[in-house]
Scaffold this motif. Structure first.
Motif, PDB file in Angstrom:
ATOM      1  N   LYS A   3       0.874  -0.689   0.341  1.00 21.82           N
ATOM      2  CA  LYS A   3       0.118  -0.034   0.088  1.00 21.82           C
ATOM      3  C   LYS A   3       0.728   1.471   0.461  1.00 21.82           C
ATOM      4  CE  LYS A   3      -4.364   1.331   2.960  1.00 21.82           C
ATOM      5  NZ  LYS A   3      -4.545   2.311   1.716  1.00 21.82           N
ATOM      6  N   ASP A   4       0.452   2.095  -0.617  1.00 20.87           N
ATOM      7  CA  ASP A   4       1.446   3.470  -0.486  1.00 20.87           C
ATOM      8  C   ASP A   4       1.281   4.502  -0.046  1.00 20.87           C
ATOM      9  OD1 ASP A   4       3.089   5.334  -2.010  1.00 20.87           O
ATOM     10  OD2 ASP A   4       1.744   5.985  -3.344  1.00 20.87           O
ATOM     11  N   PHE A   5       1.525   3.810   1.481  1.00 25.52           N
ATOM     12  CA  PHE A   5       1.546   5.120   2.731  1.00 25.52           C
ATOM     13  C   PHE A   5       2.926   4.944   3.322  1.00 25.52           C
ATOM     14  CE2 PHE A   5       1.304   5.464   7.245  1.00 25.52           C
ATOM     15  CZ  PHE A   5      -0.201   6.761   7.575  1.00 25.52           C
ATOM     16  N   PHE A   8       6.419   8.670   7.350  1.00 24.67           N
ATOM     17  CA  PHE A   8       7.527  10.062   6.253  1.00 24.67           C
ATOM     18  C   PHE A   8       6.773  10.806   4.862  1.00 24.67           C
ATOM     19  CE2 PHE A   8       9.300   6.963   8.904  1.00 24.67           C
ATOM     20  CZ  PHE A   8      10.502   8.589   9.911  1.00 24.67           C
ATOM     21  N   THR A   9       6.565  10.416   4.204  1.00 25.24           N
ATOM     22  CA  THR A   9       6.085  10.457   2.585  1.00 25.24           C
ATOM     23  C   THR A   9       4.447  11.367   2.409  1.00 25.24           C
ATOM     24  OG1 THR A   9       6.737   8.465   2.075  1.00 25.24           O
ATOM     25  CG2 THR A   9       8.312  10.460   1.702  1.00 25.24           C
ATOM     26  N   SER A  10       3.368  10.346   3.512  1.00 26.40           N
ATOM     27  CA  SER A  10       2.289  10.149   3.021  1.00 26.40           C
ATOM     28  C   SER A  10       1.545  11.894   3.067  1.00 26.40           C
ATOM     29  CB  SER A  10       1.165   9.536   3.538  1.00 26.40           C
ATOM     30  OG  SER A  10       1.728   8.167   2.958  1.00 26.40           O
ATOM     31  N   PRO A  11       0.710  12.486   1.707  1.00 21.87           N
ATOM     32  CA  PRO A  11       0.078  13.759   2.518  1.00 21.87           C
ATOM     33  C   PRO A  11      -0.396  14.139   3.583  1.00 21.87           C
ATOM     34  CG  PRO A  11      -0.923  12.562   0.472  1.00 21.87           C
ATOM     35  CD  PRO A  11      -0.051  11.558   0.879  1.00 21.87           C
ATOM     36  N   GLY A  12       0.334  14.375   4.828  1.00 25.03           N
ATOM     37  CA  GLY A  12      -0.333  14.687   6.210  1.00 25.03           C
ATOM     38  C   GLY A  12       0.888  14.656   6.245  1.00 25.03           C
ATOM     39  N   MET A  13       1.924  14.386   6.213  1.00 20.60           N
ATOM     40  CA  MET A  13       3.633  13.634   6.869  1.00 20.60           C
ATOM     41  C   MET A  13       4.416  14.787   6.887  1.00 20.60           C
ATOM     42  SD  MET A  13       2.074  11.245   8.384  1.00 20.60           S
ATOM     43  CE  MET A  13       0.414  10.598   8.518  1.00 20.60           C
ATOM     44  N   ILE A  34      -3.064  -5.290   8.072  1.00 19.33           N
ATOM     45  CA  ILE A  34      -1.846  -5.753   7.505  1.00 19.33           C
ATOM     46  C   ILE A  34      -1.727  -5.162   5.984  1.00 19.33           C
ATOM     47  CG2 ILE A  34       0.138  -6.684   8.144  1.00 19.33           C
ATOM     48  CD1 ILE A  34      -0.716  -8.439   9.914  1.00 19.33           C
ATOM     49  N   PHE A  35      -0.428  -4.151   6.311  1.00 23.31           N
ATOM     50  CA  PHE A  35      -0.400  -3.982   4.684  1.00 23.31           C
ATOM     51  C   PHE A  35       1.434  -3.821   4.400  1.00 23.31           C
ATOM     52  CE2 PHE A  35      -0.613  -0.300   5.876  1.00 23.31           C
ATOM     53  CZ  PHE A  35      -0.322   0.738   5.490  1.00 23.31           C
ATOM     54  N   TYR A  36       2.373  -3.786   3.653  1.00 24.21           N
ATOM     55  CA  TYR A  36       3.613  -2.990   3.650  1.00 24.21           C
ATOM     56  C   TYR A  36       3.694  -2.073   2.789  1.00 24.21           C
ATOM     57  CZ  TYR A  36       8.611  -4.058   3.044  1.00 24.21           C
ATOM     58  OH  TYR A  36       9.939  -3.445   2.627  1.00 24.21           O
ATOM     59  N   SER A  37       4.131  -1.165   3.614  1.00 24.50           N
ATOM     60  CA  SER A  37       4.754  -0.316   3.237  1.00 24.50           C
ATOM     61  C   SER A  37       6.429   0.512   2.898  1.00 24.50           C
ATOM     62  CB  SER A  37       4.604   1.044   4.227  1.00 24.50           C
ATOM     63  OG  SER A  37       4.979   2.153   3.693  1.00 24.50           O
ATOM     64  N   PRO A  38       6.657  -0.065   1.648  1.00 18.59           N
ATOM     65  CA  PRO A  38       7.934  -0.018   0.280  1.00 18.59           C
ATOM     66  C   PRO A  38       8.399   1.323   1.271  1.00 18.59           C
ATOM     67  CG  PRO A  38       6.027   0.321  -0.903  1.00 18.59           C
ATOM     68  CD  PRO A  38       4.921   0.649  -0.058  1.00 18.59           C
ATOM     69  N   ARG A  45      13.510   2.674   4.527  1.00 16.87           N
ATOM     70  CA  ARG A  45      12.949   1.211   4.102  1.00 16.87           C
ATOM     71  C   ARG A  45      12.004   1.313   4.228  1.00 16.87           C
ATOM     72  NH1 ARG A  45      17.346  -3.211   6.372  1.00 16.87           N
ATOM     73  NH2 ARG A  45      15.722  -4.081   6.057  1.00 16.87           N
ATOM     74  N   GLY A  46      11.458  -0.534   3.644  1.00 11.82           N
ATOM     75  CA  GLY A  46      10.375  -0.208   3.886  1.00 11.82           C
ATOM     76  C   GLY A  46       9.762  -1.562   5.281  1.00 11.82           C
TER      77      GLY A  46
END
Ligand code: HEM
Length: 392
Positions: A3-5, A8-13, A34-38, A45-46
């Motif tokens: 998941k693209d979350f 550090f970098t998602s909108p709002g962060m 649960i998901f994987y954040s790259p 790091r992911g």
């Protein structure tokens, strides 16, 4: 499961005026457990991201599978020693945790209360005597947290500004400043340890240099690991909590007035604000391949248990995104869960409650100064860079 979350970098962060990074994570509860954040650490790091409080608790208790051993601080200096007890796993963790527990026990913290209050009053009185506006983070919350660290070490506030500078460089400086501050702090710890060996006092460092584990004195690296952790663990965390709390009260004048007129409600209110504005992301490293609640976690993978996500979980808290300063039975995990539960939580709570009590009783009806906006940011420890309040 990707998941693209990212914290550090998602909108709002990103660093932004009037941001609300906590609202930006709350939406995760509409998604998978649960998901994987790259990209979810400072160095890109992911990590796996555990979004449900119940799963985080389960994971944090399983220290055999999910290790805390990382030597992050030391590796930035090209060295290899753990922050103690944070970066140790059982059984070594338990040995040091039992050693250190009495130093920050509820009884010990109660004895510190007058000193903590005195230092809060001194800082707030200085502000209110000279102005009707200030930057809460720079003028009060951060120096207050540093001052309490000095008190734990049995030191006066004489060198407060120097330590505030070291703390700022260490936590927020660029690479060069950060490394220089880390070296300076280690040299200071060595100097203080040597002094207390020669001239014992009734303070933290004397306890540490006289302590024994497995029948031997602590090694220099162990003293570094304990000293540095004690310094870094209670600065941004406490300062930011005070910042988020006062920003909330500045924006909600009725609640501000309620707490000012009924200060006995501050203890409960502080718990709710700790829940709603939790700041720490915990990272663990998988020690083996494991299928955790459907996620194929591999040995060496990083796993994130973010308190700001768990504490907005609707399965745990009714209306998690509503701040209810009278919320009862508030079992948040702002101070973590399991063996690494925050050693300084009693002190942190005391600092936050005293800060709010003394601020509200000394500073009249305050608001965010016109034309200014608090700058917030996400990351491993969510934070607030400035908070300009005005009570003119
Ligand atoms: C609002 C303030 C604070 C918050 C939200 C907070 C939160 C946390 C969290 C979430 C952890 C667990 C980290 C992990 O397992 O990866 C932790 C550990 C720790 N904290 Fe705090 N903390 C605060 C203040 C303090 C203070 C004031 C001190 C000491 C002066 C302190 C000392 C420690 C220590 C020594 C650990 C490591 C415990 C262990 O590994 O057994 N903290 N804290």
């Amino acid at each position: 499961m990707v998941k693209d979350f990212s914290l550090f970098t998602s909108p709002g962060m990103e660093r932004m005026p009037n941001g609300d990074p906590h609202a930006a994570v709350a939406c995760l509860h509409n998604g998978p457990r649960i998901f994987y954040s790259p990209c979810n650490t400072r160095d890109g790091r992911g990590t796996w991201v555990i979004t449900r409080a119940q799963d985080q608790r389960k994971l944090l208790q399983d220290t055999g599978t999910f290790s805390s051993h990382r030597s992050l601080f030391a590796s930035a200096l090209g060295e290899n020693w753990p922050l103690i007890p944070l970066e140790l796993d059982p059984p070594a963790h338990s040995v040091f945790r039992s050693l250190l527990n009495p130093l920050l026990s509820p009884k010990r913290i109660m004895e510190l209360e007058p000193a903590v209050r005195d230092r809060a009053i001194a800082l707030i009185s200085k502000i209110s005597a000279s102005s009707t506006s200030c930057d809460v983070l720079t003028d009060f919350a951060f120096p207050f947290a540093v001052s309490i660290f000095l008190r734990l070490l049995g030191l006066s506030d004489e060198r407060l500004e120097t330590f505030v500078g070291w703390g700022r460089d260490l936590l927020h400086g660029d690479g060069i400043r950060r490394t220089a501050a880390a070296r300076t702090i280690l040299a200071f710890i060595d100097e203080l340890a040597a002094m207390r060996r020669k001239q014992p006092a009734d303070d933290f460092m004397t306890f540490v240099v006289q302590a024994k584990v497995d029948g031997r004195a602590l090694r220099d690296e162990e003293i570094h690991g304990i000293g540095v952790l004690l310094f870094v663990a209670g600065l941004d965390t406490v300062a930011t909590a005070i910042g988020f709390d006062l920003a909330y009260l500045a924006r909600n004048p009725k609640e501000q007035e309620l707490l000012r007129s009924k200060p006995h409600r501050i203890v409960l209110a502080a718990e709710e604000l700790l829940r709603a504005y939790s700041t720490v992301q915990m990272i663990r490293v998988a020690t083996k391949d494991i299928n955790f609640e459907g996620a194929p976690i591999r040995k060496g993978d990083f796993v994130s248990c973010a308190t700001m996500i768990a504490n907005r979980d609707p399965a745990e808290f009714e209306h998690p995104n509503t701040i209810d300063l009278a919320r009862e039975d508030n079992r948040h995990t702002a101070f973590a869960y399991g063996p690494h539960r925050c050693l300084g939580s009693h002190l942190a709570r005391q600092e936050i409650v005293i800060a709010l009590e003394e601020w509200l009783s000394r500073i009249p009806d305050f608001r965010i100064k016109d034309g200014t906006a608090p700058i917030t940011y996400g990351g491993h420890v969510f934070g607030m860079e400035n908070l300009i309040l005005d009570w003119s």
